[in-house]
Motif scaffolding. Structure first.
Motif, PDB file in Angstrom:
ATOM      1  N   ASN A   1      52.728  -5.807  44.687  1.00 52.34           N
ATOM      2  CA  ASN A   1      53.173  -7.019  45.393  1.00 52.34           C
ATOM      3  C   ASN A   1      54.659  -6.947  45.721  1.00 52.34           C
ATOM      4  N   LYS A   2      55.093  -5.806  46.267  1.00 52.55           N
ATOM      5  CA  LYS A   2      56.506  -5.617  46.585  1.00 52.55           C
ATOM      6  C   LYS A   2      56.648  -4.728  47.823  1.00 52.55           C
ATOM      7  N   ILE A   3      57.842  -4.746  48.368  1.00 53.38           N
ATOM      8  CA  ILE A   3      58.202  -3.871  49.493  1.00 53.38           C
ATOM      9  C   ILE A   3      58.844  -2.619  48.927  1.00 53.38           C
ATOM     10  N   GLY A   4      58.408  -1.450  49.410  1.00 53.53           N
ATOM     11  CA  GLY A   4      58.991  -0.188  48.986  1.00 53.53           C
ATOM     12  C   GLY A   4      59.971   0.333  50.023  1.00 53.53           C
ATOM     13  N   ILE A   5      61.087   0.862  49.565  1.00 56.82           N
ATOM     14  CA  ILE A   5      62.107   1.440  50.447  1.00 56.82           C
ATOM     15  C   ILE A   5      62.463   2.811  49.883  1.00 56.82           C
ATOM     16  N   ILE A   6      62.211   3.876  50.654  1.00 55.90           N
ATOM     17  CA  ILE A   6      62.383   5.249  50.165  1.00 55.90           C
ATOM     18  C   ILE A   6      63.431   5.981  50.982  1.00 55.90           C
ATOM     19  N   CYS A   7      64.260   6.771  50.305  1.00 55.39           N
ATOM     20  CA  CYS A   7      65.169   7.675  51.010  1.00 55.39           C
ATOM     21  C   CYS A   7      65.477   8.873  50.126  1.00 55.39           C
ATOM     22  N   GLY A   8      65.455  10.049  50.722  1.00 56.77           N
ATOM     23  CA  GLY A   8      65.731  11.273  49.988  1.00 56.77           C
ATOM     24  C   GLY A   8      65.309  12.471  50.810  1.00 56.77           C
ATOM     25  N   PRO A   9      65.220  13.643  50.188  1.00 57.86           N
ATOM     26  CA  PRO A   9      64.755  14.827  50.909  1.00 57.86           C
ATOM     27  C   PRO A   9      63.345  14.582  51.463  1.00 57.86           C
ATOM     28  N   PRO A  10      63.018  15.152  52.637  1.00 54.07           N
ATOM     29  CA  PRO A  10      61.696  14.922  53.243  1.00 54.07           C
ATOM     30  C   PRO A  10      60.525  15.196  52.299  1.00 54.07           C
ATOM     31  N   ILE A  11      60.612  16.251  51.477  1.00 54.29           N
ATOM     32  CA  ILE A  11      59.503  16.575  50.583  1.00 54.29           C
ATOM     33  C   ILE A  11      59.347  15.493  49.518  1.00 54.29           C
ATOM     34  N   MET A  12      60.459  14.935  49.056  1.00 54.05           N
ATOM     35  CA  MET A  12      60.402  13.847  48.069  1.00 54.05           C
ATOM     36  C   MET A  12      59.789  12.594  48.689  1.00 54.05           C
ATOM     37  N   ILE A  13      60.163  12.282  49.929  1.00 52.27           N
ATOM     38  CA  ILE A  13      59.587  11.122  50.607  1.00 52.27           C
ATOM     39  C   ILE A  13      58.080  11.297  50.765  1.00 52.27           C
ATOM     40  N   LYS A  14      57.660  12.495  51.156  1.00 48.62           N
ATOM     41  CA  LYS A  14      56.236  12.771  51.368  1.00 48.62           C
ATOM     42  C   LYS A  14      55.434  12.528  50.093  1.00 48.62           C
ATOM     43  N   PHE A  15      55.883  13.101  48.971  1.00 50.42           N
ATOM     44  CA  PHE A  15      55.121  12.975  47.729  1.00 50.42           C
ATOM     45  C   PHE A  15      55.237  11.572  47.133  1.00 50.42           C
ATOM     46  N   THR A  16      56.378  10.920  47.318  1.00 48.38           N
ATOM     47  CA  THR A  16      56.533   9.560  46.805  1.00 48.38           C
ATOM     48  C   THR A  16      55.625   8.598  47.567  1.00 48.38           C
ATOM     49  N   LEU A  17      55.556   8.746  48.875  1.00 45.61           N
ATOM     50  CA  LEU A  17      54.664   7.903  49.673  1.00 45.61           C
ATOM     51  C   LEU A  17      53.220   8.092  49.237  1.00 45.61           C
ATOM     52  N   SER A  18      52.843   9.340  48.956  1.00 42.33           N
ATOM     53  CA  SER A  18      51.496   9.626  48.479  1.00 42.33           C
ATOM     54  C   SER A  18      51.219   8.923  47.152  1.00 42.33           C
ATOM     55  N   VAL A  19      52.197   8.939  46.250  1.00 42.73           N
ATOM     56  CA  VAL A  19      52.044   8.271  44.955  1.00 42.73           C
ATOM     57  C   VAL A  19      51.901   6.761  45.143  1.00 42.73           C
ATOM     58  N   LEU A  20      52.736   6.187  46.027  1.00 45.88           N
ATOM     59  CA  LEU A  20      52.655   4.748  46.265  1.00 45.88           C
ATOM     60  C   LEU A  20      51.282   4.355  46.803  1.00 45.88           C
ATOM     61  N   GLN A  21      50.732   5.189  47.689  1.00 44.59           N
ATOM     62  CA  GLN A  21      49.390   4.919  48.201  1.00 44.59           C
ATOM     63  C   GLN A  21      48.348   5.009  47.086  1.00 44.59           C
ATOM     64  N   GLU A  22      48.540   5.970  46.178  1.00 44.64           N
ATOM     65  CA  GLU A  22      47.652   6.084  45.007  1.00 44.64           C
ATOM     66  C   GLU A  22      47.679   4.809  44.180  1.00 44.64           C
ATOM     67  N   LEU A  23      48.865   4.214  44.063  1.00 46.07           N
ATOM     68  CA  LEU A  23      49.014   2.995  43.274  1.00 46.07           C
ATOM     69  C   LEU A  23      48.456   1.771  43.984  1.00 46.07           C
ATOM     70  N   GLY A  24      48.168   1.925  45.291  1.00 49.06           N
ATOM     71  CA  GLY A  24      47.595   0.812  46.044  1.00 49.06           C
ATOM     72  C   GLY A  24      48.490   0.206  47.097  1.00 49.06           C
ATOM     73  N   PHE A  25      49.666   0.790  47.320  1.00 50.13           N
ATOM     74  CA  PHE A  25      50.545   0.301  48.376  1.00 50.13           C
ATOM     75  C   PHE A  25      49.976   0.664  49.747  1.00 50.13           C
ATOM     76  N   GLU A  26      50.110  -0.247  50.693  1.00 50.25           N
ATOM     77  CA  GLU A  26      49.795   0.047  52.086  1.00 50.25           C
ATOM     78  C   GLU A  26      51.052   0.591  52.764  1.00 50.25           C
ATOM     79  N   LYS A  27      50.855   1.429  53.791  1.00 53.82           N
ATOM     80  CA  LYS A  27      52.016   1.970  54.496  1.00 53.82           C
ATOM     81  C   LYS A  27      52.831   0.876  55.180  1.00 53.82           C
ATOM     82  N   THR A  28      52.188  -0.250  55.471  1.00 53.37           N
ATOM     83  CA  THR A  28      52.905  -1.369  56.082  1.00 53.37           C
ATOM     84  C   THR A  28      53.882  -2.034  55.115  1.00 53.37           C
ATOM     85  N   GLN A  29      53.786  -1.685  53.829  1.00 53.10           N
ATOM     86  CA  GLN A  29      54.683  -2.245  52.814  1.00 53.10           C
ATOM     87  C   GLN A  29      55.882  -1.348  52.541  1.00 53.10           C
ATOM     88  N   VAL A  30      55.924  -0.160  53.144  1.00 52.65           N
ATOM     89  CA  VAL A  30      56.916   0.840  52.749  1.00 52.65           C
ATOM     90  C   VAL A  30      57.789   1.219  53.955  1.00 52.65           C
TER      91      VAL A  30
END
Length: 277
Positions: A204-233
């Motif tokens: 129930n939160k907004i995610g904001i990511i910044c870092g190396p492209p590979i870190m963003i890729k894997f972090t986004l994948s983890v957030l989706q695993e946790l149930g975040f929608e891409k519209t929240q990030v």
């Protein structure tokens, strides 16, 4: 004169402070000749810094817009221009123009929401402006979590500010990690995406990511695993920017220009773009 034309005209900036953050990152405080600020900006926007005869490049503005005393830029030494910048001392002059880009929606989509900031390495620099803006207008936002990781403790940018200010504020939780064990470090050890998974944030939160492209890729994948929608990030993509106004075409990707349509993008918008980054 239109706003976009004004942003093309460089002004003289004076370096009024230089702070060594890490072995390869310095933070430069910049004012105008009369001691003011070169322009107003919004969190997530960038500015062009140049040294005549050397070159120019786009950098994130790392100070919050609520700071009306100066602009700050945290710059990693990684090329010819940045090597020159790292030799600059107090009182020296540079050229600066801006601001450029589409900012984070701090006054719309973020209002009333819990926020989760996730940064890796120098990726904290663009998020620092947003975090300090949200700290300034604390009553507009819910709980704030900050996950930040780097290669070592010595590579953590803005570490004194994190420890002395962010850590001590009510409603803000800071989670630091480094990649490998280090003598004198008793905090978490591990990569940022793994740490985000371990922390198991609710969605129930907004995610904001910044870092190396590979870190963003894997972090986004983890957030989706946790149930975040891409519209929240949201993320910020600052590669390739050159002119800042969508004329040179260097940052063109699909039907977007990073300098005009970004650098801030909601992650579902990235699915509409070709895989060029």
């Amino acid at each position: 004169m239109s706003e976009i034309h004004e942003s093309l005209i460089p002004s003289i900036g004076v370096v009024t402070d230089v702070r060594v953050d890490t072995p390869d990152v310095k933070t430069f405080r910049v004012n105008t000749l009369d001691g003011g600020i070169p322009f107003d900006h919004k969190p997530g926007q960038c500015a062009m810094i140049s040294i005549p005869g050397v070159g120019e490049a786009m950098f994130s503005i790392t100070s919050s817009p609520t700071n009306t005393d100066f602009k700050e830029f945290s710059i990693k030494k990684c090329g010819c221009l940045t090597a020159w910048l790292h030799q600059i001392e107090f009182g020296q002059q540079i050229l600066i123009r801006g601001p450029y880009g589409h900012p984070f929606p701090v006054d719309t989509e973020f209002v009333g929401k819990d926020l989760l900031f996730i940064a890796g390495g120098i990726g904290l620099a663009p998020l620092r402006s947003v975090i300090n803006y949200c700290r300034h207008y604390r009553d507009r936002y819910g709980k704030i979590d900050i996950v930040y990781g780097s290669r070592s403790k010595d590579d953590l940018v803005d570490y004194p500010e994190i420890i002395n200010e962010w850590y001590r504020e009510e409603g803000i939780n800071v989670h630091l990690t480094i990649d490998c064990p280090q003598e004198g470090w008793d905090g978490h050890v591990g990569f940022v995406p793994d740490y985000v998974k371990e922390l198991n944030f609710d969605t129930n939160k907004i995610g904001i990511i910044c870092g190396p492209p590979i870190m963003i890729k894997f972090t986004l994948s983890v957030l989706q695993e946790l149930g975040f929608e891409k519209t929240q990030v949201y993320t910020t993509m600052e590669l390739r920017m050159k002119c800042g106004i969508g004329k040179c075409g260097r940052c063109n990707i699909g039907d977007k220009y990073v300098c005009k349509d970004g650098p801030v993008f909601r992650c579902d918008q990235l699915d509409e773009l070709p895989n060029e980054y």
